[in-house]
Scaffold this motif. Sequence first.
Motif, PDB file in Angstrom:
ATOM      1  N   LEU A  62      -0.660 -10.735   3.278  1.00 41.83           N
ATOM      2  CA  LEU A  62      -0.235  -9.364   2.964  1.00 41.83           C
ATOM      3  C   LEU A  62      -1.466  -8.509   2.679  1.00 41.83           C
ATOM      4  CD1 LEU A  62       2.697 -10.097   0.448  1.00 41.83           C
ATOM      5  CD2 LEU A  62       2.841  -9.821   2.951  1.00 41.83           C
ATOM      6  N   ILE A  63      -1.537  -7.356   3.332  1.00 38.80           N
ATOM      7  CA  ILE A  63      -2.693  -6.461   3.223  1.00 38.80           C
ATOM      8  C   ILE A  63      -2.206  -5.049   2.949  1.00 38.80           C
ATOM      9  CG2 ILE A  63      -4.515  -5.352   4.607  1.00 38.80           C
ATOM     10  CD1 ILE A  63      -4.798  -8.101   6.044  1.00 38.80           C
ATOM     11  N   ASP A  64      -2.966  -4.344   2.105  1.00 33.72           N
ATOM     12  CA  ASP A  64      -2.696  -2.950   1.705  1.00 33.72           C
ATOM     13  C   ASP A  64      -1.782  -2.958   0.481  1.00 33.72           C
ATOM     14  OD1 ASP A  64      -2.680   0.079   2.185  1.00 33.72           O
ATOM     15  OD2 ASP A  64      -0.562  -0.400   2.135  1.00 33.72           O
ATOM     16  N   ALA A  67       1.883  -1.796   0.967  1.00 33.93           N
ATOM     17  CA  ALA A  67       2.637  -2.769   1.766  1.00 33.93           C
ATOM     18  C   ALA A  67       2.970  -3.997   0.918  1.00 33.93           C
ATOM     19  CB  ALA A  67       1.852  -3.166   3.015  1.00 33.93           C
ATOM     20  N   GLU A  70       5.774  -3.003  -1.577  1.00 35.84           N
ATOM     21  CA  GLU A  70       7.069  -2.902  -0.891  1.00 35.84           C
ATOM     22  C   GLU A  70       7.594  -4.303  -0.550  1.00 35.84           C
ATOM     23  OE1 GLU A  70       8.817  -0.092  -0.245  1.00 35.84           O
ATOM     24  OE2 GLU A  70       7.378   1.576  -0.247  1.00 35.84           O
ATOM     25  N   TYR A  71       6.696  -5.208  -0.178  1.00 34.75           N
ATOM     26  CA  TYR A  71       7.113  -6.580   0.158  1.00 34.75           C
ATOM     27  C   TYR A  71       7.794  -7.240  -1.036  1.00 34.75           C
ATOM     28  CZ  TYR A  71       6.855 -11.528   1.385  1.00 34.75           C
ATOM     29  OH  TYR A  71       7.169 -12.843   1.630  1.00 34.75           O
ATOM     30  N   GLU A  74      11.090  -5.749  -1.934  1.00 34.74           N
ATOM     31  CA  GLU A  74      12.164  -6.156  -1.022  1.00 34.74           C
ATOM     32  C   GLU A  74      12.606  -7.604  -1.219  1.00 34.74           C
ATOM     33  OE1 GLU A  74      10.715  -5.454   2.924  1.00 34.74           O
ATOM     34  OE2 GLU A  74      10.944  -3.278   2.773  1.00 34.74           O
ATOM     35  N   THR A  75      11.681  -8.452  -1.660  1.00 32.99           N
ATOM     36  CA  THR A  75      11.989  -9.884  -1.693  1.00 32.99           C
ATOM     37  C   THR A  75      12.345 -10.401  -3.095  1.00 32.99           C
ATOM     38  OG1 THR A  75       9.622 -10.387  -1.848  1.00 32.99           O
ATOM     39  CG2 THR A  75      10.613 -10.443   0.349  1.00 32.99           C
ATOM     40  N   ARG A  89      13.611   7.593  -4.959  1.00 32.83           N
ATOM     41  CA  ARG A  89      12.641   6.669  -4.369  1.00 32.83           C
ATOM     42  C   ARG A  89      11.527   7.454  -3.675  1.00 32.83           C
ATOM     43  NH1 ARG A  89      14.983   1.356  -3.317  1.00 32.83           N
ATOM     44  NH2 ARG A  89      14.175   1.272  -1.204  1.00 32.83           N
ATOM     45  N   ALA A  90      11.881   8.565  -3.049  1.00 28.05           N
ATOM     46  CA  ALA A  90      10.851   9.395  -2.404  1.00 28.05           C
ATOM     47  C   ALA A  90       9.901   9.976  -3.448  1.00 28.05           C
ATOM     48  CB  ALA A  90      11.506  10.510  -1.585  1.00 28.05           C
ATOM     49  N   ARG A  93       7.539   7.251  -4.582  1.00 30.66           N
ATOM     50  CA  ARG A  93       6.477   7.011  -3.597  1.00 30.66           C
ATOM     51  C   ARG A  93       5.503   8.179  -3.526  1.00 30.66           C
ATOM     52  NH1 ARG A  93      10.997   4.683  -0.399  1.00 30.66           N
ATOM     53  NH2 ARG A  93      10.737   2.410  -0.395  1.00 30.66           N
TER      54      ARG A  93
ATOM     55  N   ALA B  67       6.086   8.542   2.194  1.00 32.96           N
ATOM     56  CA  ALA B  67       7.325   8.689   1.410  1.00 32.96           C
ATOM     57  C   ALA B  67       8.415   9.339   2.265  1.00 32.96           C
ATOM     58  CB  ALA B  67       7.064   9.515   0.146  1.00 32.96           C
ATOM     59  N   ALA B  90       5.916  -5.850   6.261  1.00 33.30           N
ATOM     60  CA  ALA B  90       4.608  -5.725   5.600  1.00 33.30           C
ATOM     61  C   ALA B  90       3.507  -5.479   6.634  1.00 33.30           C
ATOM     62  CB  ALA B  90       4.303  -6.984   4.780  1.00 33.30           C
ATOM     63  N   ARG B  93       3.736  -1.860   7.761  1.00 30.84           N
ATOM     64  CA  ARG B  93       3.156  -0.950   6.757  1.00 30.84           C
ATOM     65  C   ARG B  93       1.638  -1.115   6.668  1.00 30.84           C
ATOM     66  NH1 ARG B  93       8.009  -2.486   3.592  1.00 30.84           N
ATOM     67  NH2 ARG B  93       9.439  -0.706   3.608  1.00 30.84           N
ATOM     68  N   ARG B  94       1.125  -2.330   6.850  1.00 25.28           N
ATOM     69  CA  ARG B  94      -0.326  -2.516   6.876  1.00 25.28           C
ATOM     70  C   ARG B  94      -0.933  -1.697   8.001  1.00 25.28           C
ATOM     71  NH1 ARG B  94      -4.478  -4.706   9.779  1.00 25.28           N
ATOM     72  NH2 ARG B  94      -3.123  -5.492  11.425  1.00 25.28           N
TER      73      ARG B  94
END
Lengths: 223, 223
Positions: A62-64, A67, A70-71, A74-75, A89-90, A93, B67, B90, B93-94
């Motif tokens: 996972l990079i950034d 990102a 968000e990962y 989501e998980t 949510r907007a 962000r 966003a 991910a 998004r990266r």
Amino acid sequence: MWQLYQFPLCPFSRKVRLLLGEKGVGYELVRESPWARRDEFIDMNPAGQVPVMTDQTRNLLLIDSMAICEYFEETIDKSAMISGSAAYRAEIRRQVAWFDAQFFADVTAPLLHERMEKRLVTRVAPDSKVLREAMRAAVRHLDYTDYLLDHNNWMAGSTMTLADLAAAAHISVVDYLGGIDWKNHEQTARWYRGLKSRPSFRPLLSERMDGIQPTSHYDDVDF
Amino acid sequence: MWQLYQFPLCPFSRKVRLLLGEKGVGYELVRESPWARRDEFIDMNPAGQVPVMTDQTRNLLLIDSMAICEYFEETIDKSAMISGSAAYRAEIRRQVAWFDAQFFADVTAPLLHERMEKRLVTRVAPDSKVLREAMRAAVRHLDYTDYLLDHNNWMAGSTMTLADLAAAAHISVVDYLGGIDWKNHEQTARWYRGLKSRPSFRPLLSERMDGIQPTSHYDDVDF
């Protein structure tokens, strides 16, 4: 087991660590100095930046920092940090982007450059004009966070969100480096004391960057 | 009705417009020149940047291009652009962050500064050294997109995603300004021809920035 590549004063890695702490995700720290541009690290992330997370047993990379956030959002259901209506949510962000881009460019980046990179890498004296300008910008930014916190307990509204973690990540790095004048910013100070006392924050407060001491009040949760 | 504040060569607004086009969301364009720092615009977005979207009938205000994209991805099911497994999302998004940060800093931003801002705002001659360096960086970046497209039809994998829209947004701005040497980049050129022929792309190709003509091949979908 997740591994997180970072260095102690990276605000983007701090945001991710706060999120992982709140969600109860375990990880192992791997110290990476992006300015060294280590070949194996560049092979992993061509952008050459931390944080990067890997889980070799599951072949995940996972990079950034956004990102990554968000990962895990989501998980991992626990402690949702980008929740609520689509509009809320907007706004979360937007604020994360505000701290990671505007606050970073105006305050965190010049402080890190003058008080960390110049000390550790180029070994030249900090530029007092740049420092003064960054600290003036910090005052303006804390006026804005005071304004955000005037009507709400948390940055984006009535719940703690990723916007709070992003803001706290940057503020904690700048505070470590002595760049925050807490005078006249009672709303932000009160909010920050609350965050500092959370278990997710403790590991950050006890860590030190080699050769750079934090301000005396840095790890005082009652300051 | 949504209103989108933007100027024709803003890569971040283009990414949003491509997404709205793919999803079939209607909007009205409002021309905004962020460099003018119009008071009413700064009041709306303290960061002073486009794109910004408003829907006054529903009292909605969206700020920050990512966003905005996440908002429409969450609220409009049609043409999902951040889809698939959490790991794939991910990676999408990266890549978006890669184009919006790395590609932008190395290529889009210097081209816009030298060939648009200097012409429209400061009225000084472009710096040919900066231009040469940005165009060399564009070659390196297109080597990377060639590599990404070597094994996949699209940037992040087997489906068209927001990574493609972000990449095409930046590349189209740089191509408008004559910064792309398409020689030796057949994979990226083929992918770009495919995107250019999509209905979502047409409005971008027909628009012009006042006083700045695009390269002759810019709107040729067969180039």
